[in-house]
Design a protein around this motif. Structure first.
Motif, PDB file in Angstrom:
ATOM      1  N   VAL A 136      46.342  38.830  38.774  1.00  0.00           N
ATOM      2  CA  VAL A 136      45.452  39.745  39.492  1.00  0.00           C
ATOM      3  C   VAL A 136      45.132  39.146  40.859  1.00  0.00           C
ATOM      4  O   VAL A 136      44.674  38.001  40.959  1.00  0.00           O
ATOM      5  CB  VAL A 136      44.162  39.999  38.697  1.00  0.00           C
ATOM      6  N   LEU A 137      45.363  39.909  41.900  1.00  0.00           N
ATOM      7  CA  LEU A 137      45.214  39.419  43.276  1.00  0.00           C
ATOM      8  C   LEU A 137      43.830  39.779  43.805  1.00  0.00           C
ATOM      9  O   LEU A 137      43.638  40.811  44.445  1.00  0.00           O
ATOM     10  CB  LEU A 137      46.306  40.032  44.159  1.00  0.00           C
ATOM     11  N   HIS A 138      42.867  38.911  43.554  1.00  0.00           N
ATOM     12  CA  HIS A 138      41.523  39.138  44.066  1.00  0.00           C
ATOM     13  C   HIS A 138      41.378  38.695  45.520  1.00  0.00           C
ATOM     14  O   HIS A 138      40.354  38.961  46.157  1.00  0.00           O
ATOM     15  CB  HIS A 138      40.503  38.363  43.225  1.00  0.00           C
ATOM     16  N   ASP A 139      42.370  37.983  46.045  1.00  0.00           N
ATOM     17  CA  ASP A 139      42.268  37.388  47.375  1.00  0.00           C
ATOM     18  C   ASP A 139      43.667  37.143  47.912  1.00  0.00           C
ATOM     19  O   ASP A 139      44.648  37.678  47.390  1.00  0.00           O
ATOM     20  CB  ASP A 139      41.464  36.081  47.302  1.00  0.00           C
ATOM     21  N   LEU A 140      43.760  36.312  48.948  1.00  0.00           N
ATOM     22  CA  LEU A 140      45.055  35.973  49.547  1.00  0.00           C
ATOM     23  C   LEU A 140      45.436  34.534  49.208  1.00  0.00           C
ATOM     24  O   LEU A 140      46.093  33.853  49.988  1.00  0.00           O
ATOM     25  CB  LEU A 140      44.987  36.173  51.067  1.00  0.00           C
ATOM     26  N   GLY A 141      45.023  34.069  48.025  1.00  0.00           N
ATOM     27  CA  GLY A 141      45.236  32.680  47.644  1.00  0.00           C
ATOM     28  C   GLY A 141      46.686  32.249  47.595  1.00  0.00           C
ATOM     29  O   GLY A 141      46.989  31.074  47.815  1.00  0.00           O
ATOM     30  N   LEU A 142      47.616  33.152  47.306  1.00  0.00           N
ATOM     31  CA  LEU A 142      49.024  32.777  47.281  1.00  0.00           C
ATOM     32  C   LEU A 142      49.566  32.491  48.679  1.00  0.00           C
ATOM     33  O   LEU A 142      50.617  31.859  48.830  1.00  0.00           O
ATOM     34  CB  LEU A 142      49.860  33.874  46.615  1.00  0.00           C
ATOM     35  N   ALA A 143      48.863  32.951  49.703  1.00  0.00           N
ATOM     36  CA  ALA A 143      49.301  32.750  51.085  1.00  0.00           C
ATOM     37  C   ALA A 143      48.406  31.790  51.864  1.00  0.00           C
ATOM     38  O   ALA A 143      48.798  31.295  52.914  1.00  0.00           O
ATOM     39  CB  ALA A 143      49.349  34.089  51.823  1.00  0.00           C
TER      40      ALA A 143
END
Length: 416
Positions: A136-143
């Motif tokens: 679940v992408l709650h933010d831009l943490g992968l980038a």
């Protein structure tokens, strides 16, 4: 299904919408008959839990090997942060801790909400066990290691060297999965991340968080002045100081009140600067159960963020209660607010535009009353059961269930 949820912060240890959304989905899935467990972090060894059942959910709360616990991140010394992030990426103890929980619970499915703080390299352990996974992408943490692409009072125009290297490493971990999918509550966040990270290679969709927001009971308290409300962290990215500056200017000629709910790194400084104003009330941190009552008696919620908000739960909750929202035209907020119908949108950080937008409603409170009626008429847009079913359908797609289930999943996604 036996579903393991990974959320580095989890109530009662929480500071934002991501962890509250993780708890909402976990409880909803448990209510549908799924066997649920949560892996989260502890601030000390004394707080650790190892598979203890709480409200029908098994909880593993572990003190990770990081140089400081995630809870202390906002106040940690700057020199410690590179060490913390290095540990979060490569410390082998992260993977071993997750492996022990996987061995104990033996899930059929993994649901990741917030893995920074548990350790990104733990993704390798999940992938090695061939477990289908919803991220679940709650933010831009992968980038972005800051998770927000926001630094020094402005959104980043591009990834810095450190974030590029981190993102490249994370993409390598994701490639190890046989079955993984990504879901963002807002299309804006999905689009922003897709420009920086290769999620287009995997199943991905936008589904609002299936949260439950209880409606307050009783009548609204009357007031002879417009009641403005802000709920959230007191951080530069939230634009709170800009809102206070605008309100201070308008207070010279207009009659209203502004209540600030929440705390954060800017809290003490803002209270020193504005705290003695007659029109202003700082309430600090307020229990989640009391936020609804404050919204019930407010006339307009202000969300003046200057960073790319994903899907602010505070705005969703307000609209579900019939409380209009005046928010920044940024991130996922334009997907929530219908300008001139359920509130209005203002350019983020534009002082003159915010003064004009607030002055209009202060001079003509009937406009806010109309917005309220419209918002009340649209209640149910974010019904937890409907959104939860969509989430389950997407999880079925990721898991590769039989064609009949996949077709039902696709229909549910299309219906949304």
């Amino acid at each position: 299904m036996r579903i393991l949820v990974l959320s580095a912060l989890y109530p009662p240890d929480s500071r934002g919408g991501a962890e509250n959304s993780a708890a909402n989905l976990t409880r909803w899935l448990a209510g549908q008959g799924h066997e649920m467990a949560v892996l989260t972090t502890a601030a000390s060894r004394d707080e650790e839990l190892h598979g203890v059942e709480q409200d029908g959910v098994r909880i593993w709360r572990l003190r990770t090997p990081h140089v400081y616990p995630l809870r202390e991140a906002p106040h940690a010394a700057r020199w410690k942060k590179p060490i913390w992030h290095a540990q979060d990426h490569v410390d082998p103890r992260n993977r071993r801790a997750v492996a022990r929980v996987l061995d104990a619970f033996r899930p059929d499915f993994v649901n990741i909400h917030f893995i920074q703080g548990i350790g990104y390299n733990a993704l390798s352990e999940i992938a090695a066990r061939h477990l289908p996974t919803l991220f679940v992408l709650h933010d831009l943490g992968l980038a972005c290691m800051r998770m927000s692409m926001f630094r020094k009072d402005a959104s980043c125009k591009a990834q810095c060297i450190g974030c590029r290297a981190s993102s490249f490493y994370k993409a390598g971990l994701i490639r190890r999965f046989e079955r993984i999918g990504f879901c963002s509550p807002s299309r804006a966040n999905l689009t922003a991340l897709a420009a920086l990270f290769p999620i287009g290679r995997y199943p991905h969709t936008s589904i609002p968080n299936p949260n439950f927001y209880p409606l307050p009971q009783g009548e609204r308290a009357p007031s002879d002045r417009l009641r403005l409300l802000y709920v959230g962290r007191l951080h530069r990215s939230k634009g709170v100081e800009g809102l206070l500056d605008v309100a201070a200017t308008l207070a010279e000629t207009q009659h209203f009140s502004l209540t600030i709910v929440g705390d954060g790194p800017e809290g003490e400084r803002l209270r020193r600067r504005y705290g003695d104003a007659e029109w202003l009330h700082f309430l600090g941190h307020v229990p989640e159960s009391e936020v609804g009552d404050l919204m019930h008696d407010a006339d307009l919620l202000c969300v003046p963020s200057i960073w790319r908000e994903n899907w602010p739960g505070v705005a969703v909750r307000a609209l579900e209660m019939g409380l209009p929202v005046l928010g920044s035209r940024i991130g996922g907020l334009p997907e929530l607010i219908d300008p001139g119908v359920t509130g209005d949108l203002v350019e983020p950080g534009d002082r003159a535009a915010w003064i004009e937008a607030l002055r209009r409603v202060l001079v003509d409170p009937a406009e806010v009353a109309r917005w309220r009626r419209n918002a009340e008429a649209l209640r149910g847009r974010f019904d937890q059961n409907r959104l939860g079913e969509r989430m389950l359908a997407f999880m079925a797609t990721i898991a590769g269930h039989p064609v009949a289930v996949q077709n039902r999943a696709e229909q549910a996604l299309d219906a949304g």
